[in-house]
Design an enzyme around this catalytic site. Structure first.
Site, PDB file in Angstrom:
ATOM      1  N   GLU A  39       0.824  -1.211   0.000  1.00  0.00           N
ATOM      2  CA  GLU A  39       0.000   0.000   0.000  1.00  0.00           C
ATOM      3  C   GLU A  39       0.860   1.264   0.000  1.00  0.00           C
ATOM      4  O   GLU A  39       0.521   2.252  -0.635  1.00  0.00           O
ATOM      5  CB  GLU A  39      -0.959   0.003   1.202  1.00  0.00           C
ATOM      6  CG  GLU A  39      -2.084  -1.007   1.078  1.00  0.00           C
ATOM      7  CD  GLU A  39      -2.973  -0.784  -0.153  1.00  0.00           C
ATOM      8  OE1 GLU A  39      -3.052   0.348  -0.658  1.00  0.00           O
ATOM      9  OE2 GLU A  39      -3.572  -1.776  -0.625  1.00  0.00           O
ATOM     10  N   TYR A 122      -6.152   5.892   4.932  1.00  0.00           N
ATOM     11  CA  TYR A 122      -6.295   4.954   3.816  1.00  0.00           C
ATOM     12  C   TYR A 122      -5.482   3.681   4.062  1.00  0.00           C
ATOM     13  O   TYR A 122      -6.001   2.565   3.979  1.00  0.00           O
ATOM     14  CB  TYR A 122      -5.844   5.609   2.488  1.00  0.00           C
ATOM     15  CG  TYR A 122      -5.786   4.602   1.380  1.00  0.00           C
ATOM     16  CD1 TYR A 122      -6.952   4.240   0.714  1.00  0.00           C
ATOM     17  CD2 TYR A 122      -4.602   3.953   1.052  1.00  0.00           C
ATOM     18  CE1 TYR A 122      -6.928   3.261  -0.271  1.00  0.00           C
ATOM     19  CE2 TYR A 122      -4.572   2.975   0.083  1.00  0.00           C
ATOM     20  CZ  TYR A 122      -5.731   2.636  -0.578  1.00  0.00           C
ATOM     21  OH  TYR A 122      -5.710   1.658  -1.527  1.00  0.00           O
ATOM     22  N   ASP A 140      -9.271   6.494  -1.048  1.00  0.00           N
ATOM     23  CA  ASP A 140      -8.288   7.359  -1.707  1.00  0.00           C
ATOM     24  C   ASP A 140      -8.969   8.057  -2.891  1.00  0.00           C
ATOM     25  O   ASP A 140     -10.202   7.950  -3.050  1.00  0.00           O
ATOM     26  CB  ASP A 140      -7.060   6.547  -2.157  1.00  0.00           C
ATOM     27  CG  ASP A 140      -7.415   5.525  -3.228  1.00  0.00           C
ATOM     28  OD1 ASP A 140      -8.611   5.386  -3.562  1.00  0.00           O
ATOM     29  OD2 ASP A 140      -6.486   4.875  -3.747  1.00  0.00           O
TER      30      ASP A 140
END
Ligand code: SF4
Length: 359
Positions: A39, A122, A140
């Protein structure tokens, strides 16, 4: 208006994901550390670019502990080319906190996760939903685009407060049995079908439940005010050679490209300004020969500014003393140092056209 298709939307979306999801290396694991790495790499970076970096990174640092103990220079070298290097440093700082404070187990709640360096709402949501199967939002820009169309949300997504509207929407929509798949399905839908320009509505698995499609204005969404223009900065970049070695400099430990290495750069107020003398004064050297003035004009665009670099190849005599951040290095030594993308590009040009190194 309350969205009337929650059940059908989440069901269709997750079923589509189970059929069509992209085969990505971080999707073969539930290890929260590896999800976290993926991520962080995916922030501001395209999936195709991330895949080889992710694989190399996980081979090199397969566990939290291995990354926590990694040498920073080596870490930056592994990250070289991905840009936004503070992500790598923050990731390592966050991982160290997990090792020291949580005995090496990534926290499974938003409160503790978001306190870790570099972990925002996020990333926390992605780790919690994908690795721990918890119904947590991961919103996002991509997800905001998709949901602004599906739910016909017309708030300006460039305003920070708007994110809350979308987080609340995901809290209501998320599939209780497949929260990680639901979040990843939104990401894939945004990447493959509900793209920024010309969404492929006719192929969309949730078209029947998309208010934007029903209203006929999906491609006008999301509403986003224009970004402020990026700032232009001008530099002379000196490839300064002395006795087969090149003057190289480490950037400050804070700010843009912190601790990365570069050729000395002199800022200019205008493109035409001459910085030869200030360069000699700053680095305590004398230019003895100009080998190639302006051998290349290189531009590098960051998110908020653009570097316009005029590069000069010169010979110098070393007077010294030199600032602590400066060293003379061979081309080989240079290759082992973490270089930011704009410097790596200059290096390539030098290798190809000037030093004639083999490819
Ligand atoms: Fe996006 Fe079109 Fe699907 Fe709506 S129908 S989610 S606008 S691709």
């Amino acid at each position: 208006m309350k969205y009337p298709y929650t059940q059908q939307f989440r069901q269709n979306l997750v079923e589509w994901f189970h059929r069509e999801q992209r085969n990505l290396p971080w999707r073969h694991t539930k290890d929260p550390y590896k999800i976290w790495v993926s991520e962080v790499m995916l922030q501001q970076t395209r999936v195709d670019t991330v895949i080889p970096y992710y694989q190399r990174f996980i081979d090199k640092y397969p566990t939290l502990e291995s990354l926590a103990g990694a040498d920073e220079e080596e870490l930056l070298k592994m990250w070289e080319g991905l840009g936004y290097y503070s992500r790598a440093r923050n990731l390592q700082a966050g991982v160290r906190e997990v090792v020291e404070k949580y005995g090496g187990t990534v926290p499974n709640n938003r409160h503790d996760l978001q306190k870790l360096k570099g972990v925002g709402p996020y990333t926390a949501g992605a780790i919690l939903s994908i690795a721990y199967n918890l119904p947590e939002h991961a919103v996002d820009g991509n997800v905001m685009r998709v949901l602004s169309r599906v739910l016909h949300i017309t708030e300006d997504i460039s305003l920070p407060r708007t994110r809350k509207i979308f987080e609340k929407a995901v809290d209501e929509l998320i599939h209780p049995d497949y929260p990680g798949d639901f979040n990843q399905a939104l990401m894939d839908l945004g990447a493959m079908i509900c793209t920024p320009v010309s969404p492929k509505c006719l192929l969309c698995p949730v078209r029947e439940y998309c208010l934007g499609f029903m209203e006929g204005d999906a491609d006008q969404l999301p509403i986003k005010t224009k970004k402020t223009k990026s700032k232009n900065e001008y530099y002379d970049v000196y490839i300064a050679v002395n006795d087969g070695k090149i003057l190289f400099e480490r950037r400050p430990s804070e700010g843009l490209l912190a601790n990365m290495w570069q050729f000395p750069m002199m800022p200019k107020k205008q493109p035409s300004e001459n910085t030869w003398e200030p360069f000699e004064l700053k680095y305590n050297v004398t230019i003895t020969k100009v080998l190639e003035e302006n051998f290349v004009e290189q531009k590098h665009v960051f998110s908020h500014l653009t570097w316009n670099m005029s590069c000069h190849l010169i010979e110098i005599s070393e007077n010294g003393p030199f600032p602590d951040s400066v060293q003379f290095v061979t081309l080989k030594e240079m290759e082992a140092l973490p270089l930011p993308v704009p410097m790596a590009k200059i290096m390539n040009i030098l290798n190809r056209y000037i030093f004639h190194s083999p490819e």
